[in-house]
Scaffold this active site. Structure first.
Site, PDB file in Angstrom:
ATOM      1  N   ASP A  44      41.799  36.975  45.102  1.00 31.58           N
ATOM      2  CA  ASP A  44      43.207  37.312  45.256  1.00 31.58           C
ATOM      3  C   ASP A  44      43.367  38.813  45.071  1.00 31.58           C
ATOM      4  O   ASP A  44      42.774  39.404  44.169  1.00 31.58           O
ATOM      5  CB  ASP A  44      44.023  36.553  44.201  1.00 31.58           C
ATOM      6  CG  ASP A  44      45.514  36.629  44.470  1.00 31.58           C
ATOM      7  OD1 ASP A  44      46.008  35.756  45.205  1.00 31.58           O
ATOM      8  OD2 ASP A  44      46.156  37.549  43.957  1.00 31.58           O
ATOM      9  N   GLU A  88      47.912  36.567  50.178  1.00 31.63           N
ATOM     10  CA  GLU A  88      46.836  37.513  49.857  1.00 31.63           C
ATOM     11  C   GLU A  88      45.623  36.811  49.250  1.00 31.63           C
ATOM     12  O   GLU A  88      44.767  37.451  48.637  1.00 31.63           O
ATOM     13  CB  GLU A  88      47.357  38.580  48.881  1.00 31.63           C
ATOM     14  CG  GLU A  88      47.728  38.067  47.502  1.00 31.63           C
ATOM     15  CD  GLU A  88      49.190  37.635  47.403  1.00 31.63           C
ATOM     16  OE1 GLU A  88      49.749  37.699  46.293  1.00 31.63           O
ATOM     17  OE2 GLU A  88      49.771  37.238  48.427  1.00 31.63           O
TER      18      GLU A  88
END
Length: 325
Positions: free
Chosen positions: A203, A246
């Site tokens: 992430d 993301e």
């Protein structure tokens, strides 16, 4: 013999070398509608049209003198009413006891002409049918070629659609659907052959700050750049995908705990040292899980997610394996 010749199924006459009729049978008389007396001792050209007289002089006499016979000569004689009677003539020169002459045999051509006309008509119809068939075949071939082109276009379109269905439109990486299908396949291989593999979930750290500070276009550029880093870090056989937002995932076939941690750490360093064209350090937090007996697609994803959460809780920009928690 004389009686049979008189009523034979062909016209017969004998002419001198000059064309005067000296003998004839009843059949010939009936063919052109004259009596025996009307024709005997007359010139054969007396029952010919001008065109047939010309044919007689240019074809009949020369061939007779050259070969002694004439075969299948077509001509017309005039009947008593002046109508044309189409006939087929065979003739042969003879000389016997100082007597010379030409024996002539005539066959009526009426039926043959009808047959020839039928044959010509049938031939014409056959040629037209063949032409139409060839045109139809040409059209069929064009249609077949067009269908082949459409099939190729359809195959290309299907391939494109299939690719789009498993590809993330922004980064060009595989999408979540594709990744989950491959994950299930590797779990099945593990259950069958005990073949190990590991899973990475990563992430981007503080990605919301990137969007809020630089805008979503720059945020998209960061995501695309991260996809490039992932492709350059991992091998072709590794499965890299954008899981959503993301968050990215990587499946490492045949990778145990140690190997997966090494690759995750290599990725973390590469991301940290990459150039991002913004005045902000870009880092990633990574969670790693290695397939264990009893794991399913959901449990291994949960284990990697727990490891990712630990990386973020412990300061971000770090790698955590589930077994190290």
């Amino acid at each position: 013999m004389r009686e049979r010749l008189n009523t034979a199924p062909f016209g017969y006459l004998c002419i001198t070398n000059q064309g005067v009729i000296t003998e004839l049978n009843e059949t010939f008389c009936n063919m052109i509608g004259y009596t025996f007396e009307e024709l005997l001792d007359t010139h054969i050209e007396s029952v010919m049209s001008v065109s047939n007289k010309l044919l007689f002089h240019t074809y009949f006499y020369p061939f007779l003198h050259l070969n002694g016979h004439v075969e299948e000569m077509y001509l017309s004689l005039k009947d008593h009413e002046g109508k044309d009677v189409p006939l087929l003539l065979n003739a042969k020169y003879f000389k016997q006891d100082d007597v010379e002459g030409v024996d002539c045999v005539f066959m009526k051509m009426g039926k043959r002409i009808d047959y020839e006309q039928q044959i010509r008509s049938a031939k014409k119809h056959a040629e037209e049918a063949l032409r139409e068939k060839n045109l139809a075949l040409d059209k069929l071939e064009l249609l077949h070629n067009e269908i082949e082109k459409k099939q190729i276009q359809l195959m290309k379109l299907n391939t494109k659609l299939e690719k789009l269905s498993v590809t993330d439109s922004l980064t060009g990486l595989k999408n979540r659907r594709f990744f989950m299908e491959r994950l299930k396949e590797h779990i099945a291989l593990f259950q069958k052959n005990n073949m190990p593999f590991s899973l990475l979930i990563l992430d981007l750290d503080f990605f919301k700050k990137v969007n809020d500070t630089w805008g979503h276009l720059i945020g998209d550029h960061v995501l695309i750049k991260l996809a490039e880093v992932l492709n350059s870090t991992f091998k072709v056989e590794d499965i890299v995908a954008r899981f959503g937002g993301e968050e990215f995932v990587v499946l490492l076939p045949e990778a145990n705990k140690e190997r997966s941690k090494e690759k995750a750490e290599e990725l973390r360093r590469t991301v940290q040292s990459a150039e991002w064209r913004i005045d902000q350090i870009i880092t990633v937090s990574i969670g790693v899980a290695t397939m264990q007996n009893g794991d399913s697609d959901m449990t291994i994803m949960e284990n990697a997610d727990l490891a990712l959460y630990a990386s973020k809780e412990n300061g971000r920009n770090r790698v955590t394996h589930k077994d190290d928690l």
